[in-house]
Each structure stands twice: as structure tokens, then as C-alpha cells.
Design a protein around this motif. Structure first.
Motif, mmCIF file in Angstrom:
data_model
loop_
_atom_site.group_PDB
_atom_site.id
_atom_site.type_symbol
_atom_site.label_atom_id
_atom_site.label_comp_id
_atom_site.label_asym_id
_atom_site.label_seq_id
_atom_site.Cartn_x
_atom_site.Cartn_y
_atom_site.Cartn_z
ATOM 1 N N GLY A 76 -2.849 5.182 0.860
ATOM 2 C CA GLY A 76 -2.322 4.695 -0.713
ATOM 3 C C GLY A 76 -3.467 4.860 -1.446
ATOM 4 O O GLY A 76 -3.471 5.200 -2.737
ATOM 5 N N ALA A 77 -4.753 4.472 -1.194
ATOM 6 C CA ALA A 77 -5.945 4.504 -1.998
ATOM 7 C C ALA A 77 -6.410 6.010 -2.543
ATOM 8 O O ALA A 77 -6.687 6.148 -3.728
ATOM 9 C CB ALA A 77 -7.127 3.835 -1.458
ATOM 10 N N VAL A 78 -6.373 6.689 -1.321
ATOM 11 C CA VAL A 78 -6.558 8.192 -1.734
ATOM 12 C C VAL A 78 -5.519 8.635 -2.640
ATOM 13 O O VAL A 78 -5.728 9.402 -3.686
ATOM 14 C CB VAL A 78 -6.685 8.867 -0.562
ATOM 15 N N ALA A 79 -4.376 8.472 -2.422
ATOM 16 C CA ALA A 79 -3.028 9.107 -3.199
ATOM 17 C C ALA A 79 -3.375 8.420 -4.706
ATOM 18 O O ALA A 79 -3.313 9.183 -5.577
ATOM 19 C CB ALA A 79 -1.733 8.588 -2.740
ATOM 20 N N LYS A 130 -8.986 6.886 -11.122
ATOM 21 C CA LYS A 130 -9.674 5.588 -10.984
ATOM 22 C C LYS A 130 -9.983 5.298 -9.667
ATOM 23 O O LYS A 130 -9.391 5.699 -8.636
ATOM 24 C CB LYS A 130 -8.534 4.719 -11.448
ATOM 25 N N ARG A 131 -11.253 4.461 -9.629
ATOM 26 C CA ARG A 131 -11.624 4.205 -8.086
ATOM 27 C C ARG A 131 -11.393 2.774 -7.792
ATOM 28 O O ARG A 131 -11.638 2.243 -6.681
ATOM 29 C CB ARG A 131 -13.197 4.144 -8.236
ATOM 30 N N SER A 132 -10.283 1.996 -8.427
ATOM 31 C CA SER A 132 -10.017 0.625 -8.138
ATOM 32 C C SER A 132 -9.503 0.383 -6.875
ATOM 33 O O SER A 132 -10.043 -0.420 -6.208
ATOM 34 C CB SER A 132 -9.029 0.289 -9.143
ATOM 35 N N PHE A 133 -8.559 1.255 -6.224
ATOM 36 C CA PHE A 133 -8.138 1.045 -4.978
ATOM 37 C C PHE A 133 -8.864 1.684 -4.090
ATOM 38 O O PHE A 133 -9.121 1.122 -2.830
ATOM 39 C CB PHE A 133 -6.653 1.716 -5.149
ATOM 40 N N LEU A 134 -9.462 2.748 -4.510
ATOM 41 C CA LEU A 134 -10.389 3.460 -3.476
ATOM 42 C C LEU A 134 -11.560 2.783 -2.966
ATOM 43 O O LEU A 134 -12.149 2.675 -1.643
ATOM 44 C CB LEU A 134 -10.925 4.905 -4.137
ATOM 45 N N TYR A 174 0.969 -1.347 -0.085
ATOM 46 C CA TYR A 174 0.115 -0.037 0.155
ATOM 47 C C TYR A 174 0.756 1.237 0.105
ATOM 48 O O TYR A 174 0.608 2.135 -0.789
ATOM 49 C CB TYR A 174 -0.918 -0.024 1.237
ATOM 50 N N LYS A 175 1.851 1.283 0.898
ATOM 51 C CA LYS A 175 2.906 2.539 0.842
ATOM 52 C C LYS A 175 3.633 2.894 -0.341
ATOM 53 O O LYS A 175 3.747 3.818 -0.846
ATOM 54 C CB LYS A 175 3.707 2.260 2.069
ATOM 55 N N THR A 176 3.802 1.502 -0.960
ATOM 56 C CA THR A 176 4.742 1.808 -2.216
ATOM 57 C C THR A 176 4.022 2.543 -3.183
ATOM 58 O O THR A 176 4.286 3.315 -4.250
ATOM 59 C CB THR A 176 5.249 0.331 -2.610
ATOM 60 N N ILE A 177 2.476 1.823 -3.222
ATOM 61 C CA ILE A 177 1.473 2.264 -4.177
ATOM 62 C C ILE A 177 1.290 3.884 -4.190
ATOM 63 O O ILE A 177 1.200 4.738 -4.864
ATOM 64 C CB ILE A 177 0.227 1.596 -4.452
ATOM 65 N N GLU A 178 1.417 4.136 -2.720
ATOM 66 C CA GLU A 178 1.098 5.807 -2.476
ATOM 67 C C GLU A 178 2.258 6.496 -2.961
ATOM 68 O O GLU A 178 2.000 7.612 -3.527
ATOM 69 C CB GLU A 178 0.907 5.867 -0.828
ATOM 70 N N GLY A 179 3.391 6.119 -2.429
ATOM 71 C CA GLY A 179 4.501 6.947 -3.097
ATOM 72 C C GLY A 179 4.690 6.805 -4.987
ATOM 73 O O GLY A 179 4.784 7.810 -5.240
ATOM 74 N N ALA A 180 4.219 5.798 -5.401
ATOM 75 C CA ALA A 180 4.451 5.767 -6.818
ATOM 76 C C ALA A 180 3.040 6.756 -7.356
ATOM 77 O O ALA A 180 3.334 7.200 -8.611
ATOM 78 C CB ALA A 180 4.183 4.316 -7.339
#
Length: 671
Positions: free
Chosen positions: A174-177, A184-188, A96-102
Motif C-alpha cells: 500500500g505504501a509503495v502504491a 508523498k513519503r508519509s506512508f512510505l 492498507y489494502k484499501t489505501i493501495e486500491g485508492a
């Protein structure tokens, strides 16, 4: 696991629900300026951002693959009694954190290949989610024999080590980022389903369990989810987690549950958990206007800056429990100062600035940022510290990953967000808080303002701010750093001890600007026009710092800093033991630019005396030239001796330091 899992999943992706990006409001009196509005052109921070984008984020994704983080989600989608649940109960958060940074990186540097890669990972994540929204691979992959820390059923050990709510917090962040970056809402939608699952199960209702997070972060994340969705239940859940703390079965200081949060006045326990909770308290205070929360977090902040912060901005003195120590307990060789805690310290001080509009919070933030935070990642972005001590006799080197990888993945998500800390706006008030070359587009009373900042900071104190676009009246709040004004930190914990006074000058279009500072800012109120130029000069000289006499570890010693940078003596630059030296009582310093060393630094040299014993056992003293480098750059040339606090009195140099506990490769003590 092999990469085939990710790319196969990407092929299965049929598309994601598009959504209009929503303007995010902080709820604070002062509005942040989104980092996407600030394009960094700075050499110092530009190098860091480039390393994050090109090295740190790809490395973290590759480590998630190599260490089975993705495989955990694949297994959770197809549970089996045969799976052995290994690793840590919070390993999901590294994804999750890596997706947030990316996602932060994507907003500044669009990259279709990276976006598709994230999409492929999210297919795997979504498949692991249970029908009611629960998503915790440490249980789901083998419900009969979950992770040892998970407990026999949902939430049964959430106040201890299961980290179920901690996983939720990083998932939401991560989802909000990701939503902000891509629309896209995929993670949100994944995060919303899990948040709804928690909101349904946890609370004060007759069919709910009254539990709080063992490791905080859900509090600040749920506030963020409320701001994105407008759904009040997420704010209420965040406030419940805070209000219930100290009233459940867990009542220990380690997890800040020894008292109700509104009664707390001292920073105690696990430093990362603590700062995440304090940040959540500030968020809830801002949204609800609850002054009792503001008073509580203000009291705790006073305790930190007055008694528990290192000169590097690091916090959390003890290895045991990764915890704050007692008041004035600030050992150097055994200092812990987890990188995650430095990031948490930035979060807290930034929020308190947004609440109070006082530059003292940015004085602390800047100190942490330039010293105790970026020391946690190598200059090339490819290796990391977990602890950040202020002295070393060897045994410390940055590692490419840890079994407990919270620090590398946290660096992943923090560095790309840095441009968002430079400016802030409130109506017709524009705050200039950090100094780095950039071009920023701001909204001032709904009108566009473009500022261009040029500077060689932190190596010199010359800053030029040009109005590139916008003819409108506003008041510029220009931060005059504490180090210029003679305040090391906003307390008596440290003081400058060299008798010097630094000056500063500010001009607008060549005309001097004067006036009394307000909350650490020089206010420039005028009708601005395109082409107006503010020029700032801060005197920047090496300074001697002494600690409060109650800090036993620093008695008879001094630290050297220049501008926002704390310096240290390290073995490669000195052909003597840097622990056994004695500074002159009235040292003079020479500053030399070294573009060839450590990606370019300014080093400091001064005369000192090296102490040793001759063959007969008699004390031998020789004159030496002591060389100092910025603390953030230490340990890039191998393991060895390092000191921040240097003896200036004979008694302080009378004993060799004992060996400190060697950093564990694992990087995990009491997460």
C-alpha cells in the motif's frame, strides 16, 4: 468508530514530505507497462473500473470506519490495559489494502478529496507506530493483554497466527502504491520504519530470531520495497524468508513449510499463502538470477495447471484450510476457490510471463480473470464472494463485508491495477496480452509509441489495433489465446470435446499476416508508422469441454465456454432443476445478445432433457431449452441452483447433488 476521528486527524495534518517519483523497474527480463499508461475505454472493463472507483473503494473505507479498523490505530497510539483486543490480528491490512486500491485509482482519476481522506487516515496510522518502527495494533493497543493470536511478545507467534509479517507485507504494498500516486513519503516512511524493525530483529545473525511468515506476502512486498528504495537489505530479507522456510520450527504443508522451497514440486496447503509465496519466489528469481528458484516455481506451476486448477481458473479446492486438495481433487459443489486465491493466481502467472515470455501464462491468467476472479465481486462493485463454487443448491450470496475482510479489500486493490496487464515491452518487442478497448502510451527503445485498441471482447473476437503515434521499428507479439488454438489450459487437465477447430486471421493495413506462432504469439516485425492498423479476428463459438478422467467430480459431464468465458446454468433462467438435466450427445447452441440482462451479456441456449419423478415414482423425461449465462454473473438474482459441469451421460445425472456447506457470513475459515 465515528468519522470524526478521521476528519479531526486530517485537520492535524501539517503536510507531507514531497518526493520525486522514481521510475520503478521490475527486474524481470520483460518490463511491465504501468497501468497509468493505459487508459481503458472498454465497456466491459470500463464498467468494472467505474464500479471499483465509485462503489468498492468508498465502501471499503466506510467499512474500515464502521468496524473499528481505524479505531484500532487510535487505541494503539494511546495504549491501555482496559482495551479489549477484538477482531482479527490482521485487521490492519484492510486499511492498507484499501489505501493501495485508492492510490491506484488516484493515478488514473485524480481526486483531491480522496487524497486528503487518505492523508487523514495515515496520520492515525503513523501515530500508532512505536518508536523503533513496530506497528501492529493487535499488540500495541494493550501490550499486557494483546490479541489471543499475537503471543506474549513480539514475533512469538509470527509463524502461527499473529500475522505480524503479513501486516508488514500489505503495508509495504500500500505504501509503495501511495508513493507512486502522490509523490508523498508519509506512508512510505511508515513502511520503511517497520521493515527496518523486522530486518533488525529477524535473520541469521547472533542477536536475531530465525523465523518465517506464517502467512506469506512479505516476500513479494520486500522485493518491491527494494526496487523503490534501492536498499539491498529488503531484497536480502525477502530471500531469507524464502530460504529459511522449512528450516524453522514450522514444518507443515498448510503453510508450505513441509520442505525447503527449492525442493517443492506440488502446490499444497492454504492456496493464498501458497500463491503469494510463489510470486515472491519469482520476484527473487528475477532480481537475483537464481535459476533454482525459477525451476522450483516452474515445477509448482506445472502441478497447478496439470492437476489442481478449476476450469474457471479458481484454485484451492478445500474449505478445510482454504487449501489445495490432492491431485485431481476438484469437487464442484464444495469447491472453495477463495477470491484472494484467484488474485494470487494472477500474480503468479503474470510474473512467470515476465520471466519466460510465454503466452501460456496469460492463457491461465485470462481464464482466471474473466471467470474465477471477477465472480468474487458483484457487477455493481458493492458485494463480494469469499468462496466461488462451481455448483450451488442455494446458500450463496455476495456480502457487503466479512468479519475476515481479506477478499473485499483485495478486490479493492486488484481491479484498479487491471490496465497494467494489457501490454508488456522488452527492448523493441511489444507484447499484446489482453484484449480490451484502450489507448496506451508505451516506451519502445526509449521512444514513444501510442497504440489504440478497439474491441467488443469478450463477446466477440474482433480486435483493431491502431498505431496512433510513433514511427519506429518493433516486433508486435500478438497473443493468440489458447481457447482459439484448441487448448483449454496448458495441460491435459481439460480438453475440447466437440471436434471443432477455431480459426483466426490477422491483417496489417488489409494485408494478411501469416507465420508460425512462437510461444503462443504471432510475431509481426516491421517498421511501423502512424496510422498502421492491425485487424484481428478470432472465431468465437460455444465449445464443449471435458475434464481429465482422473477428475472424479466431472466424469460424464461437460462444461460450456465461449471465448474466454465459462458458462453456467442458473435457476432464474430455467423453470426446472438445473442439476437434473441431460445434455444431448451432440448439442447445438444458439447465442443471443442480452443488453438488458446482468449489465449486458451474451446468453447461450441449447436443447436438453429435464429428469424428474412422477407421482408414481417413475422417471419422467421432458424436452427443455437450457439457458446458460457467464459464470462470473451468477448469484445476482437471489440464492438458488447453479451448475457449471452439466451431465451429458446418463450415469452422471442419476443422483441429486447433496447440499453443500452454506457460506459463512463471516467469510473466515483458516486465514
Amino acid at each position: 468508530m465515528k468519522k470524526i476521528y478521521v476528519w479531526t486527524a486530517m485537520a492535524l495534518l501539517s503536510g507531507s514530505l514531497a518526493a520525486q517519483k522514481t521510475d520503478l523497474h521490475s527486474g524481470y527480463p520483460i518490463d511491465p507497462v504501468p497501468f497509468t499508461s493505459v487508459k481503458v475505454t472498454d465497456s466491459f472493463w470500463g464498467q468494472r473500473l467505474k464500479a471499483s472507483r465509485e462503489v468498492t473503494i468508498p465502501l471499503a473505507f466506510s467499512k474500515c470506519e464502521e468496524t473499528g479498523r481505524y479505531e484500532n490505530f487510535v487505541k494503539a497510539a494511546h495504549p491501555s490495559d482496559e482495551y479489549k483486543v477484538e477482531g482479527y490480528s490482521f485487521d490492519d491490512t484492510d486499511v492498507y489494502k484499501t489505501i493501495e486500491g485508492a492510490s491506484y485509482s488516484l493515478q488514473t482519476y485524480p481526486d483531491k478529496q480522496l487524497e486528503k481522506y487518505i492523508d487523514s487516515v495515515l496520520v492515525i496510522v503513523a501515530a500508532a507506530q512505536e518508536p523503533d518502527g513496530y506497528l501492529y495494533t493487535a499488540r500495541t493497543m494493550n501490550p499486557k493483554h494483546p490479541h489471543d493470536w499475537a503471543g506474549p511478545e513480539r514475533w512469538s507467534k509470527v509463524e502461527e497466527l499473529s500475522h505480524e509479517f503479513y501486516n508488514l507485507g500489505h503495508m509495504v504494498e500500500g505504501a509503495v502504491a501511495h508513493y507512486q500516486a502522490t509523490g508523498k513519503r508519509s506512508f512510505l516512511d511508515i513502511a520503511i520504519k517497520y521493515a527496518d524493525c523486522v530486518c533488525k530483529a529477524i535473520g541469521n545473525g547472533p542477536d536475531q530470531k530465525k523465523l518465517v511468515p506464517g502467512h506469506q506476502i512479505a516476500e513479494m512486498a520486500l522485493v518491491r520495497l527494494y526496487l523503490v528504495t534501492g536498499d539491498r537489505k529488503y531484497l536480502d530479507q525477502a530471500k531469507f524468508f524464502l530460504d529459511a522456510r522449512g528450516y524453522t520450527s514450522r514444518k507443515d504443508a498448510y503453510s508450505q513449510a513441509h520442505k525447503p522451497v527449492l525442493e517443492q514440486d506440488e502446490a499444497v496447503g492454504h492456496a493464498v499463502r501458497a500463491t503469494y509465496m510463489y510470486a515472491g519466489m519469482a520476484d527473487v528469481a528475477a532480481i537475483t538470477g537464481d535459476s533454482s528458484y525459477i525451476k522450483a516455481v516452474d515445477r509448482i506451476w506445472e502441478n497447478i495447471v496439470g492437476k489442481k486448477i478449476y476450469i474457471t481458473g479458481g484454485i484451492g479446492a478445500r474449505h478445510a484450510g482454504e487449501a489445495f486438495g490432492d491431485n485431481y481433487e476438484l469437487p464442484n459443489l464444495s469447491a472453495y476457490n477463495e477470491t484472494c486465491a484467484a488474485i494470487g493466481n494472477v500474480y503468479v502467472n503474470y510474473r512467470l510471463f515476465l520471466l519466460h515470455g510465454d503466452a501460456k501464462y496469460f492463457d491461465v491468467l485470462e481464464r482466471t480473470l474473466y471467470n474465477g476472479l471477477i465472480s468474487g465481486v458483484s457487477l455493481d462493485g458493492g458485494s463480494f464472494f469469499y468462496p466461488n463454487p462451481l455448483a450451488s443448491t442455494g446458500g450463496y450470496s455476495r456480502k457487503p463485508w466479512f468479519g475476515c475482510a481479506c477478499c473485499p479489500s483485495n478486490i479493492c486493490r486488484f481491479i484498479p491495477s487491471l490496465p497494467g496487464y494489457v501490454y508488456a515491452v522488452k527492448d523493441d518487442q511489444v507484447y499484446v496480452n489482453l484484449f480490451l478497448s484502450n489507448r496506451a502510451e508505451l516506451k519502445v527503445n526509449r521512444k514513444k509509441l501510442v497504440l489504440e485498441q478497439e474491441t467488443g471482447y469478450p463477446w466477440n473476437g474482433d480486435i483493431r489495433i491502431r498505431v496512433a503515434q510513433g514511427n519506429l521499428p518493433f516486433t508486435m507479439h500478438l497473443r493468440i489465446p489458447g481457447w482459439v488454438r484448441g487448448a483449454v489450459v496448458p495441460s491435459d487437465l481439460y480438453r475440447y470435446a466437440d471436434g471443432q477447430e477455431l480459426g483466426y486471421t490477422v491483417t496489417v493495413n488489409g494485408e494478411p499476416v501469416a507465420g508460425e506462432l512462437q510461444k503462443g504469439y504471432l510475431l509481426i516485425d516491421r517498421k511501423w508508422k502512424k496510422g498502421d492498423v492491425v485487424e484481428v479476428h478470432f472465431d468465437m463459438k460455444p465449445r464443449i469441454v471435458k475434464a481429465n478422467g482422473k477428475v472424479e467430480a466431472d466424469r460424464g459431464r461437460v462444461a460450456i465456454e465461449r471465448g474466454p468465458l465459462v458458462y453456467c446454468a442458473e435457476w432464474p433462467d430455467n423453470d426446472f432443476n438445473v442439476h437434473n438435466i441431460l445434455l444431448n450427445q451432440h448439442p447445438s447452441f444458439q447465442v443471443t445478445e442480452r443488453p438488458d440482462l446482468l449489465y449486458g451479456i451474451h446468453e447461450i441456449t441449447t436443447d436438453a432433457q429435464a429428469l424428474s419423478y412422477d407421482d408414481a415414482g417413475k422417471l419422467a423425461v421432458r424436452d427443455v431449452k437450457l439457458t446458460l449465462i457467464p459464470y462470473y454473473a451468477w448469484a445476482h438474482r437471489g440464492e438458488g441452483d447453479m451448475e457449471v459441469w452439466l451431465p451429458i451421460e446418463v450415469g452422471a445425472a442419476s443422483a441429486l447433488p447433496q447440499k453443500a456447506e452454506k457460506q459463512e457470513d463471516n467469510g473466515f475459515f483458516n486465514h
